[in-house]
Design a protein around this motif. Structure first.
Motif, PDB file in Angstrom:
ATOM      1  N   ASP A 150       0.814  -1.218   0.000  1.00  0.00           N
ATOM      2  CA  ASP A 150       0.000   0.000   0.000  1.00  0.00           C
ATOM      3  C   ASP A 150       0.849   1.270   0.000  1.00  0.00           C
ATOM      4  O   ASP A 150       0.362   2.342  -0.348  1.00  0.00           O
ATOM      5  CB  ASP A 150      -0.937  -0.002   1.213  1.00  0.00           C
ATOM      6  N   MET A 151       2.127   1.164   0.351  1.00  0.00           N
ATOM      7  CA  MET A 151       3.011   2.333   0.383  1.00  0.00           C
ATOM      8  C   MET A 151       3.721   2.558  -0.954  1.00  0.00           C
ATOM      9  O   MET A 151       4.388   3.564  -1.132  1.00  0.00           O
ATOM     10  CB  MET A 151       4.055   2.192   1.499  1.00  0.00           C
ATOM     11  N   LEU A 152       3.572   1.627  -1.891  1.00  0.00           N
ATOM     12  CA  LEU A 152       4.298   1.709  -3.156  1.00  0.00           C
ATOM     13  C   LEU A 152       3.468   2.320  -4.277  1.00  0.00           C
ATOM     14  O   LEU A 152       2.335   1.912  -4.508  1.00  0.00           O
ATOM     15  CB  LEU A 152       4.729   0.312  -3.609  1.00  0.00           C
ATOM     16  N   SER A 153       4.067   3.256  -4.986  1.00  0.00           N
ATOM     17  CA  SER A 153       3.506   3.712  -6.254  1.00  0.00           C
ATOM     18  C   SER A 153       4.042   2.820  -7.354  1.00  0.00           C
ATOM     19  O   SER A 153       3.334   2.463  -8.284  1.00  0.00           O
ATOM     20  CB  SER A 153       3.909   5.161  -6.539  1.00  0.00           C
ATOM     21  N   SER A 154       5.339   2.496  -7.245  1.00  0.00           N
ATOM     22  CA  SER A 154       5.959   1.580  -8.197  1.00  0.00           C
ATOM     23  C   SER A 154       7.200   0.974  -7.569  1.00  0.00           C
ATOM     24  O   SER A 154       7.711   1.462  -6.557  1.00  0.00           O
ATOM     25  CB  SER A 154       6.330   2.305  -9.498  1.00  0.00           C
ATOM     26  N   LEU A 155       7.671  -0.091  -8.205  1.00  0.00           N
ATOM     27  CA  LEU A 155       8.865  -0.785  -7.752  1.00  0.00           C
ATOM     28  C   LEU A 155       9.746  -1.029  -8.976  1.00  0.00           C
ATOM     29  O   LEU A 155       9.256  -1.500 -10.004  1.00  0.00           O
ATOM     30  CB  LEU A 155       8.481  -2.124  -7.110  1.00  0.00           C
ATOM     31  N   THR A 156      11.015  -0.701  -8.868  1.00  0.00           N
ATOM     32  CA  THR A 156      11.989  -1.025  -9.905  1.00  0.00           C
ATOM     33  C   THR A 156      13.127  -1.794  -9.262  1.00  0.00           C
ATOM     34  O   THR A 156      13.715  -1.335  -8.281  1.00  0.00           O
ATOM     35  CB  THR A 156      12.540   0.237 -10.596  1.00  0.00           C
ATOM     36  N   VAL A 180       1.510  -4.047  -7.772  1.00  0.00           N
ATOM     37  CA  VAL A 180       2.129  -2.734  -7.943  1.00  0.00           C
ATOM     38  C   VAL A 180       2.926  -2.726  -9.250  1.00  0.00           C
ATOM     39  O   VAL A 180       3.635  -3.698  -9.544  1.00  0.00           O
ATOM     40  CB  VAL A 180       3.077  -2.445  -6.748  1.00  0.00           C
ATOM     41  N   PRO A 181       2.825  -1.660 -10.055  1.00  0.00           N
ATOM     42  CA  PRO A 181       3.616  -1.595 -11.277  1.00  0.00           C
ATOM     43  C   PRO A 181       5.100  -1.790 -10.970  1.00  0.00           C
ATOM     44  O   PRO A 181       5.668  -1.091 -10.128  1.00  0.00           O
ATOM     45  CB  PRO A 181       3.349  -0.187 -11.808  1.00  0.00           C
ATOM     46  N   THR A 182       5.693  -2.766 -11.635  1.00  0.00           N
ATOM     47  CA  THR A 182       7.074  -3.146 -11.342  1.00  0.00           C
ATOM     48  C   THR A 182       7.878  -3.226 -12.630  1.00  0.00           C
ATOM     49  O   THR A 182       7.441  -3.836 -13.602  1.00  0.00           O
ATOM     50  CB  THR A 182       7.109  -4.516 -10.619  1.00  0.00           C
ATOM     51  N   PHE A 240       9.019   4.224 -17.995  1.00  0.00           N
ATOM     52  CA  PHE A 240       8.140   3.433 -17.124  1.00  0.00           C
ATOM     53  C   PHE A 240       7.171   4.331 -16.357  1.00  0.00           C
ATOM     54  O   PHE A 240       5.960   4.102 -16.357  1.00  0.00           O
ATOM     55  CB  PHE A 240       9.013   2.620 -16.167  1.00  0.00           C
ATOM     56  N   TRP A 241       7.686   5.368 -15.736  1.00  0.00           N
ATOM     57  CA  TRP A 241       6.826   6.269 -14.959  1.00  0.00           C
ATOM     58  C   TRP A 241       5.855   7.028 -15.865  1.00  0.00           C
ATOM     59  O   TRP A 241       4.704   7.232 -15.492  1.00  0.00           O
ATOM     60  CB  TRP A 241       7.670   7.210 -14.117  1.00  0.00           C
ATOM     61  N   ALA A 242       6.285   7.431 -17.041  1.00  0.00           N
ATOM     62  CA  ALA A 242       5.401   8.139 -17.982  1.00  0.00           C
ATOM     63  C   ALA A 242       4.272   7.227 -18.461  1.00  0.00           C
ATOM     64  O   ALA A 242       3.136   7.683 -18.658  1.00  0.00           O
ATOM     65  CB  ALA A 242       6.197   8.660 -19.177  1.00  0.00           C
ATOM     66  N   SER A 243       4.558   5.950 -18.631  1.00  0.00           N
ATOM     67  CA  SER A 243       3.529   5.021 -19.112  1.00  0.00           C
ATOM     68  C   SER A 243       2.428   4.800 -18.072  1.00  0.00           C
ATOM     69  O   SER A 243       1.336   4.368 -18.418  1.00  0.00           O
ATOM     70  CB  SER A 243       4.160   3.669 -19.492  1.00  0.00           C
ATOM     71  N   ARG A 244       2.715   5.115 -16.837  1.00  0.00           N
ATOM     72  CA  ARG A 244       1.725   4.944 -15.770  1.00  0.00           C
ATOM     73  C   ARG A 244       0.849   6.184 -15.597  1.00  0.00           C
ATOM     74  O   ARG A 244      -0.156   6.142 -14.912  1.00  0.00           O
ATOM     75  CB  ARG A 244       2.427   4.641 -14.434  1.00  0.00           C
ATOM     76  N   SER A 245       1.261   7.313 -16.175  1.00  0.00           N
ATOM     77  CA  SER A 245       0.527   8.572 -15.993  1.00  0.00           C
ATOM     78  C   SER A 245      -0.785   8.559 -16.740  1.00  0.00           C
ATOM     79  O   SER A 245      -0.912   8.084 -17.817  1.00  0.00           O
ATOM     80  CB  SER A 245       1.382   9.739 -16.481  1.00  0.00           C
TER      81      SER A 245
END
Length: 174
Positions: free
Chosen positions: A35-41, A113-115, A169-174
């Motif tokens: 629940d604390m993650l926006s994404s994981l790499t 979570v998006p990874t 990766f981050w742009a694709s989630r926007s």
């Protein structure tokens, strides 16, 4: 510790990018606090039961036997030999064990979570097979980006390549 740091800083959602032992810690954090993650790499890191990685085992065994400090001075005279034998050995005690990652595997197998997995293909410690293992385990992981010839610390040596992939990766989630 990661969760406590986020709490102290007032961060309720974070994008975690982790390498090496930090990647193992990040997997445990992700499994326990999704629940604390926006994404994981994850980049080249401990995975499953590859703790410590087999190529690092000589350094661990020397440290456990109390011999690492004794041979440090002679090895310092031959840096290339030292790197081959003990590459990166900065720890006397291993702080991450296979049981730690194995204990959270079922939670990782449910992590939506998006990874992103970005992996250097020239790493002798964490072979590319582990990248695909993570992708197949974590439902939120969609791809593995291979950094050709990248070694364990490619995120520092070839940071531009990693940043390009992170931004994509981050742009694709926007």
């Amino acid at each position: 510790m990661v969760a406590a740091t986020c709490d102290t800083l007032g961060l309720s959602k974070v994008d975690v990018v982790a390498n090496d032992t930090g990647g193992g810690v990040a997997q445990i954090f992700a499994a326990r606090h999704p629940d604390m993650l926006s994404s994981l790499t994850l980049t080249n890191c401990e995975t499953h039961d590859n703790v410590p990685p087999k190529a690092f085992l000589p350094a661990v065994l020397l440290a456990r036997a109390g011999l690492l400090a004794r041979i440090a001075r002679p090895l310092a005279r031959n840096v290339s030999r030292a790197r081959k034998l003990l590459y990166g050995s900065g720890y006397q005690n291993v702080s991450l064990h296979p049981r730690d990652l194995l204990a959270v595997e079922s939670d990782l197998a449910a992590l939506k979570v998006p990874t992103l997995v970005v992996w250097g293909t020239g790493d002798v410690f964490f072979r590319t097979k582990w990248a695909y293992w993570l992708r197949d385990l974590i439902p939120g992981a969609r791809e593995v980006v291979e950094i050709r010839g990248g070694k364990l610390f490619f995120p520092g040596e070839r940071s531009r390549e990693l940043v390009v992939e992170l931004r994509r990766f981050w742009a694709s989630r926007s």
